[in-house]
Design an enzyme around this catalytic site. Structure first.
Site, PDB file in Angstrom:
ATOM      1  N   VAL A   1      23.555  12.841   2.210  1.00 14.86           N
ATOM      2  CA  VAL A   1      22.752  11.514   1.802  1.00 14.86           C
ATOM      3  C   VAL A   1      22.626  11.909   0.252  1.00 14.86           C
ATOM      4  O   VAL A   1      22.150  12.807  -0.098  1.00 14.86           O
ATOM      5  CB  VAL A   1      21.621  11.218   2.497  1.00 14.86           C
ATOM      6  CG1 VAL A   1      20.500  10.041   2.013  1.00 14.86           C
ATOM      7  CG2 VAL A   1      22.056  11.053   3.952  1.00 14.86           C
TER       8      VAL A   1
ATOM      9  N   ASP B   1      20.922  10.067  -3.738  1.00 11.84           N
ATOM     10  CA  ASP B   1      19.719   9.302  -4.151  1.00 11.84           C
ATOM     11  C   ASP B   1      19.463   7.954  -3.891  1.00 11.84           C
ATOM     12  O   ASP B   1      18.409   7.525  -3.727  1.00 11.84           O
ATOM     13  CB  ASP B   1      19.801   9.650  -5.749  1.00 11.84           C
ATOM     14  CG  ASP B   1      20.776   8.617  -6.211  1.00 11.84           C
ATOM     15  OD1 ASP B   1      22.083   8.727  -5.932  1.00 11.84           O
ATOM     16  OD2 ASP B   1      20.871   8.420  -7.618  1.00 11.84           O
TER      17      ASP B   1
ATOM     18  N   THR C   1      25.318   1.967  -1.935  1.00 10.73           N
ATOM     19  CA  THR C   1      26.520   2.852  -2.363  1.00 10.73           C
ATOM     20  C   THR C   1      26.986   3.462  -0.956  1.00 10.73           C
ATOM     21  O   THR C   1      26.477   3.516   0.182  1.00 10.73           O
ATOM     22  CB  THR C   1      26.052   3.951  -3.053  1.00 10.73           C
ATOM     23  OG1 THR C   1      27.151   4.753  -3.664  1.00 10.73           O
ATOM     24  CG2 THR C   1      25.140   5.063  -2.323  1.00 10.73           C
TER      25      THR C   1
ATOM     26  N   THR D   1      22.576   5.702 -11.436  1.00  8.58           N
ATOM     27  CA  THR D   1      23.796   5.895 -10.875  1.00  8.58           C
ATOM     28  C   THR D   1      24.403   7.131 -11.052  1.00  8.58           C
ATOM     29  O   THR D   1      23.861   7.794 -12.027  1.00  8.58           O
ATOM     30  CB  THR D   1      25.019   4.633 -11.180  1.00  8.58           C
ATOM     31  OG1 THR D   1      26.056   4.879 -10.508  1.00  8.58           O
ATOM     32  CG2 THR D   1      24.778   4.417 -12.591  1.00  8.58           C
ATOM     33  N   GLY D   2      25.561   7.708 -10.430  1.00  9.45           N
ATOM     34  CA  GLY D   2      25.893   9.089 -10.716  1.00  9.45           C
ATOM     35  C   GLY D   2      25.799  10.085  -9.845  1.00  9.45           C
ATOM     36  O   GLY D   2      25.744   9.530  -8.499  1.00  9.45           O
TER      37      GLY D   2
HETATM   38  N1  GLY Z   1      24.306   7.952  -6.646  1.00  6.26           N
HETATM   39  C1  GLY Z   1      25.030   7.832  -5.650  1.00  6.26           C
HETATM   40  C2  GLY Z   1      25.112   9.060  -4.964  1.00  6.26           C
HETATM   41  O1  GLY Z   1      25.175  10.082  -5.678  1.00  6.26           O
HETATM   42  O2  GLY Z   1      25.255   8.802  -3.722  1.00  6.26           O
END
Ligand code: GLY
Length: 319
Positions: A209, A211, A198, A231-232
């Site tokens: 930073v 997850d 991501t 994701t999210g």
């Molecule tokens: N799920 C990606 C982020 O929050 O960086």
């Protein structure tokens, strides 16, 4: 099915799907139990092409780790994907920073955080796993390691992403954006691997930073059980270690679907204000069952077997 035919099917089927036509219920608990492997599962409908690449690699006889790396690289190098790799929206300072992690069936893990100017963080994460004694490298150290290992320094900020950032600075309005690619694959030897990549939350604070590089948060696989990816909004996943939680619940006998629901419900119960927050999980058991669930609507995920490459709409909690 021959590899060439599969890819053709994948491109046509994948490209032709309209989200409005997708079933809203997870249908895989029964359908994919006892499937013959391989199988690839990922977050978000635009990643059908990445799944097709991963399946191509698996059908060449390569292992699930190779499939994950090659599949995720497709999304990382796509300039139209504004949430991963090249073309990802930058942080508040206009800098693209990337997080990624990878895990194999032997319990090995590698990740990179706050990596800049390197197109394929998933491959750097794999090298961290395979070439060092560590699990995570971050920032300048991660970049130095990548450059020393033959990666090129590149500008990852596209004109489109820069324009969105300028617009956000003027109006403080975020564009709609899907999110992180999380992918899991089981190969012909019945071995599972997973990966996540991501550019993180659009216009995040410089240095943030999420997850994605945290093993157990956005990614966890265990070859005795299966795996999960998220994701999210990463902060909510990190506070609950959602992927690890899902895998542990599956270990206790819960289905992937029920385990994803439990992880989302935990976020819901422990947070009062969930405006502008979404958390989504996909889980894959070693018997080939797929589960998916999200806090809010519109989460889609992809399931790819040698016979089909399709995306589905996830069920969600906050109706
Ligand atoms: N799920 C990606 C982020 O929050 O960086």
């Amino acid at each position: 099915m021959k590899r060439r035919n599969f890819i053709k099917t994948g491109a046509v089927t994948g490209g032709g799907i309209l989200l409005g036509q997708l079933p809203t219920k997870n249908i895989f608990s029964k359908t994919f139990a006892n499937i013959s492997y391989p199988i690839v599962v990922s977050t978000w409908e635009p990643n059908l092409n990445s799944n097709a690449k991963a399946m191509e690699v698996l059908l060449e006889g390569k292992n699930s780790l190779d499939a994950i790396e090659q599949g995720i690289r497709v999304t990382e190098s796509n300039p139209d994907d504004t949430s991963v790799g090249y073309g990802g929206f930058p942080d508040a300072d206009g800098i693209v920073t990337l997080d990624a992690s990878i895990m194999d069936w032997k319990g090995n893990a590698g990740s990179v955080a706050f990596l800049q100017n390197i197109m394929h963080p998933i491959s750097v994460a794999r090298l961290v796993m395979e070439k060092t004694k560590h699990v995570m490298l971050a920032g300048q150290g991660a970049k130095k390691f990548a450059l020393e290992n033959g990666f090129k320094e590149e500008n990852l900020l596209t004109k489109k992403a820069e324009a969105a950032w300028i617009e956000w600075k003027k109006k403080n309005k975020k564009p709609n954006n899907h999110d992180t690619i999380g992918m899991m694959a089981i190969d012909k030897n019945n071995n599972i691997s997973g990966g996540v990549s991501t550019s993180g939350m659009a216009f995040k604070l410089h240095g943030r930073v999420g997850d994605s590089p945290i093993i157990g948060a956005a990614l966890y696989v265990d070859n005795a059980v299966g795996g999960a990816v998220s994701t999210g909004n990463g902060e909510y996943v990190m506070r609950t270690l959602g992927s690890f939680l899902i895998v542990e619940k599956m270990r206790e006998g819960m289905s992937p679907q029920k385990a994803c629901e439990l992880a989302v419900e935990r976020v819901y119960r422990s947070n009062k204000n969930l405006d502008d927050v979404n958390v989504c999980y996909v889980a894959l058991s070693k018997s080939g069952e797929v589960g998916a669930y999200s806090l809010k609507k519109d989460f889609t995920y992809c399931v790819t077997t040698p016979q089909s490459n399709k995306s589905y709409k996830s069920d969600f909690l906050m109706k």
